[in-house]
Design an enzyme around this catalytic site. Sequence first.
Site, short mmCIF file in Angstrom:
data_model
loop_
_atom_site.label_atom_id
_atom_site.label_comp_id
_atom_site.label_asym_id
_atom_site.label_seq_id
_atom_site.Cartn_x
_atom_site.Cartn_y
_atom_site.Cartn_z
N ASP A 35 0.85 -1.25 0.00
CA ASP A 35 0.01 0.20 -0.11
C ASP A 35 1.03 1.13 0.08
O ASP A 35 1.95 1.36 0.63
CB ASP A 35 -0.90 -0.11 1.23
N TYR A 147 -12.11 6.20 -15.11
CA TYR A 147 -12.39 5.13 -14.17
C TYR A 147 -13.09 4.07 -14.89
O TYR A 147 -12.77 2.80 -14.85
CB TYR A 147 -13.15 5.75 -12.99
N ASP A 179 -19.35 0.74 0.52
CA ASP A 179 -19.00 1.80 1.63
C ASP A 179 -17.57 1.77 2.31
O ASP A 179 -17.15 1.08 2.98
CB ASP A 179 -19.91 1.64 2.79
#
Length: 251
Positions: A35, A147, A179
């Site tokens: 990450d 996207y 979410d």
Amino acid sequence: MLSEQSAVVTGGAQGIGLATSRLLLQSGAKVAIFDLSKDKLSTTCDELKREFGTDRVLSFHCDVTDEEQVVKGFALTKETFGSVDILVNNAGITSPKEWKKTLLINLHAPMFASYTAMEYMKGSSKAVIVNVASMAGFCAIPGNESYSASKSGLIAFTRSMAQSTEGIRFNCICPSYTDTPLLGEPGKELDSTLSFIIEKQGGLLKPEQVSEGIVRLITDASLNGQVLKLTPRKGFHFEKYDSFMESLEKL
Ligand SMILES: NC(=O)C1=CN([C@@H]2O[C@H](COP(=O)(O)OP(=O)(O)OC[C@H]3O[C@@H](n4cnc5c(N)ncnc54)[C@H](O)[C@@H]3O)[C@@H](O)[C@H]2O)C=CC1
Ligand SMILES: CCCCCC(=O)/C=C/[C@H]1C=CC(=O)[C@@H]1CCCCCCC(=O)O
């Protein structure tokens, strides 16, 4: 279920990647998280190490678009865990004004990571790559063409690789709105257009629902070249499509 297997999850410090890392660990796998966010990566990996043991979690700070770093990450994963069996290409962004960056992170990087992983997966009898695409690859989002294009591209990449690669399964998952912090700062009210869209789709998915689909695509050895859609109304459903040869006959 996945004991003795080792997984790389990109973008695993939060959101869908974190839910996936946790479920893989609960299923017995060892997990390396790649990450970009140093702080989130460190907090998340500390938490996962406390929960699952320090020897089962590897934290690797990198930008998935940095090819040298990505190769180092796979080498370190193999050295630490002994194998690389699973890759979840999850890291992704949305940034409508930065279309090149979006394509680099959402499409170029998963392709590079896949080609690299294939080298490190040689010798694994359970090798599998899951790409986190999106329903945006089907329902193009107005005003967010990079996207949508990146996700359509990732679906096509998955299907193509699945038909031409021996010994490694390729699948992808296409969730609708979920979410996670990608949709906006946690705790902050969503903007009115996004709220309207989410209501229209029947509410938000939870990252844990998406991770359940990802782990299913990993553990079910009969699944290859599958495009698993996930939406609040229809739940999990596979996209039906013809193989390349079947398509030719219908042209
Ligand atoms: N949240 C949603 O509504 C949906 C998300 N997706 C896809 O799911 C994937 C995960 O998304 P979320 O969990 O929602 O996002 P998120 O923003 O909550 O998490 C993304 C993670 O990726 C990391 N990351 C971003 N750029 C990176 C880079 N260049 N190198 C390494 N790490 C990087 C971030 O630091 C973060 O930890 C993405 O590919 C996204 O497009 C798909 C459908 C719906
Ligand atoms: C039916 C399409 C489902 C698409 C779900 C998805 O993959 C994610 C969507 C988000 C990514 C690109 C988008 O346009 C979606 C919403 C982005 C909201 C961004 C809010 C920005 C912010 O407040 O930081």
